[in-house]
Design a protein around this motif. Structure first.
Motif, short mmCIF file in Angstrom:
data_model
loop_
_atom_site.label_atom_id
_atom_site.label_comp_id
_atom_site.label_asym_id
_atom_site.label_seq_id
_atom_site.Cartn_x
_atom_site.Cartn_y
_atom_site.Cartn_z
N HIS A 29 -4.22 7.21 -3.34
CA HIS A 29 -4.00 5.94 -2.64
C HIS A 29 -3.95 4.83 -3.67
CE1 HIS A 29 -5.46 2.76 0.46
NE2 HIS A 29 -4.15 2.73 0.32
N VAL A 51 -2.80 0.47 -4.16
CA VAL A 51 -2.44 -0.83 -3.56
C VAL A 51 -2.17 -1.80 -4.70
CG1 VAL A 51 -3.14 -2.74 -2.08
CG2 VAL A 51 -3.82 -0.41 -1.50
N SER A 65 0.83 -1.19 0.00
CA SER A 65 0.00 0.00 0.00
C SER A 65 0.87 1.25 0.00
CB SER A 65 -0.91 0.02 1.23
OG SER A 65 -1.66 1.20 1.27
#
Length: 638
Positions: free
Chosen positions: A492, A494, A458
């Motif tokens: 963000h 991941v 992440s």
């Protein structure tokens, strides 16, 4: 009846003998009065005592008589002695009375007492030669009247009337004996006074003997009686006391001229703000109230429209409606003489003005000062909020050494403590610009994972302009991005990576103002596999059981060999005397080793069954020499 006929001659003889006896030899005691409520039972006791204790009679005759109201004649209602009692027939009390007697008392009980039972009851005691006596009790019956009903005069009464005017009437019905009525003004009794107070009484007795009393109050009113309360009170007798019941109070209408006018704000309660509906009420001390006209002091020649003769409605009000308002009676020409006035103040709060407006850009590390102001007729309080939490107080907000956490909307709330309904707000959106900043304190992450596992990496970065995240992965070709989202301040991402060998990965966050990198190092660990799961507790139990079974088998085999040797079934290699030799073993009899490998477990079990003992013959065979012909003596395994 036959019994009565047989006993009556004897009773009659005894009654005749009473005339020859001396009256002074009997003491008789009775109550002067007995009081009881209508419908209840009355007990009238008659106690007697013979003064000559040596000559107490063996026979005492008791008789009860009643005397009707307004009639001197008496009528017997009962006669008898201790052993038998007889109630006379065809009287008002047949079936309603009974007498309980003992040696010194005869009590008369009358059930369901009626109003016409208010009479005198006589008890006569005859003791033949011992003497006789008579006493009486007056039975009094009481019935409380109904609650008094008061009615006031509907038309108004003028204070200019020269004689007392009828004010109200009061009636108390169905009472016994006759009740009385008293008048009260503000809780104080009114006494008849010529020219001021007259009270007229009318008493009526109905066929059922109940009394009804009606009282009329005539009173000379004055101006102060407009607020006075009049009431009547009925008083009546009850057993052993006098009780009273008061009516509800009434207020009479008094007519008088207007001499004073008052103007006040009826609604809303408290301070007035812009947008409210205001009601101003004008009231004078005259009655009936006249109609009023309303004006502002600044414009006396302009009459304000009012749909109500007493109330002026202003809706909705603004700050320009502030000023002095007046009202005057419409039928009074002397305006300056009789008027009412008041000051109306309409409070306000203008919209908040925030500087800077809308959105403001800052660089990381910079300082900013924002102001929030709102014009008001009252003192104000200003509080700054961000995300629902207070971050400042007062008109000025200072932001120092800006960080990305400084970014956001700042709202200033302006309130008026003395008038909470007045409030306003403004806002400014602060945007902090700068290079990417990775979320988290670790710039390099090291981890270990088993080969073949999938690992999620992440990476989250904030900044303005919004950073772009890219990945560089060395050591695995099997990876893909599973999460990718961004808002106006943060990005963000991941990725999911399959561990096939040692992996080096880097997350690159960049925008026009810079780049930040976060590194990941993954060391691959070979995966350990086993044929089946092994439980130490369960394996130990199995091994112990196998060892015990093997020992039992060895013991049985040794016993069989020893038995065959004794029978000569097993020949020996030598003849003659045999030597019994023992050789110490160089290793433990049984060795048990626990391992997770299944093949190792099987080897351990076999070793445990076969043992690790070697005899001389075994050693000879190991050296290549032939075994000895001497036959050993076998022993069972212990």
């Amino acid at each position: 009846m036959a019994l009565l006929r047989r006993t009556f001659p004897t009773l009659f003889l005894h009654f005749c003998l009473l005339n020859w006896s001396a009256w002074a030899k009997v003491e008789l005691t009775m109550h002067k009065d007995v009081e009881v409520y209508l419908g209840e039972s009355a007990q009238i006791p008659c106690q007697y005592n013979f003064t000559d204790a040596d000559n107490e009679p063996s026979f005492v005759m008791i008789q009860w008589f009643v005397k009707a109201a307004g009639n001197s004649a008496r009528k017997r209602i009962f006669y008898g002695d201790v052993s038998q009692q007889i109630v006379d027939n065809n009287t008002d009390y047949s079936g309603r009375i009974e007498v309980t007697s003992d040696q010194q008392e005869a009590q008369l009980t009358i059930r369901d007492v009626q109003l016409n039972d208010e009479r005198e009851f006589f008890c006569q005691v005859n003791g033949l030669a011992a003497g006789n006596a008579e006493g009486k009790t007056h039975l009094r019956v009481f019935a409380p009247p109904e609650t008094p009903v008061i009615e006031g005069v509907l038309p108004g009464i003028s204070i200019t009337n020269e004689v007392p005017s009828k004010v109200a009437s009061c009636e108390a019905r169905n009472g016994f004996p006759k009740p009385n009525i008293t008048w009260y003004r503000n809780g104080l009794p009114l006494v008849s006074a010529p020219g001021y107070v007259n009270v007229l009484i009318l008493v009526t007795q109905q066929s059922s003997d109940f009394y009804s009393v009606q009282s009329t109050l005539e009173y000379k009113v004055v101006k102060e009686d407009k607020d006075a309360h009049f009431s009547c009170e009925v008083s009546f007798f009850v057993p052993g006391a006098i009780r009273t019941v008061e009516s509800h109070s009434i207020n009479i209408t008094v007519h008088y001229p207007t001499t004073m006018v008052e103007l006040w704000k009826e609604s809303p309660q408290g301070l007035v703000k812009e947008g409210d509906t205001v009601a101003l009420r004008c009231q004078g001390d005259g009655n009936p109230l006249p109609s009023f006209i309303f004006n502002r002091e600044q414009e006396l020649d302009v009459d304000l429209e009012s749909n109500n003769a007493e109330v002026l409605m202003l809706s909705p009000v603004s700050r320009k409606d502030s000023g002095i308002y007046q009202c005057r009676p419409l039928d009074n020409n002397d305006y300056a003489e009789v008027k009412g006035e008041m000051q109306l103040t309409v409070h306000y709060l203008d919209p908040a003005v925030v500087v800077p407006k809308d959105s403001e850009f800052m660089l990381k590390g910079e300082d900013l000062t924002a102001t929030c102001n709102a014009l008001s007729s009252l003192d104000t309080d200003t509080v700054w909020y961000k995300n629902g939490k207070q971050v400042g107080k007062g008109n000025t907000l200072h932001l120092k050494d800006a960080t990305y956490e400084t970014t956001g909307e700042y709202i200033c709330e302006v309130t008026v403590p003395s008038l909470p309904a007045l409030h306003t707000s403004g806002s400014v959106n602060i945007i902090v610009q700068g290079g990417p900043q990775l979320v988290g304190v670790e710039q390099e992450v090291q981890m270990e994972e088993a080969t073949g596992r999938m690992v999620n990496l992440s990476c989250e970065a904030q900044g303005h302009p919004v950073p772009i995240i890219s990945w560089n992965i060395i050591g695995s070709q099997n990876w893909n991005e599973v999460v990718s989202k961004a808002n106006e301040h943060m990005t963000h991402s991941v990725v999911s990576v399959k561990v096939t060998s040692d992996i080096s990965a880097s997350c690159n966050a960049s925008n026009d103002m810079g780049t930040e990198v976060k590194a990941f190092s993954i060391r691959a660990i070979p995966r350990v596999t086993s044929a089946a799961p092994f439980s130490p507790a369960e394996g130990s139990g199995v091994i112990i059981v196998v060892i015990i079974l093997c020992l039992l088998l060895l013991a049985i085999l040794g016993s069989v060999l020893y038995f065959l040797h004794k029978k000569g079934k097993i020949p020996c290699g030598r003849s003659g005397k045999q030597e019994i030799t023992k050789e110490k073993t160089t290793k433990d009899d049984i060795v048990v080793e626990m391992k997770t490998n299944t093949k190792n477990e099987e080897a351990v079990l076999l070793k445990a069954v076969n043992g690790d003992k070697k005899g001389p013959n075994d050693q000879s065979m190991a050296d290549g020499t032939p075994p000895s012909t001497e036959e050993p003596i076998g022993e069972p395994a212990q």
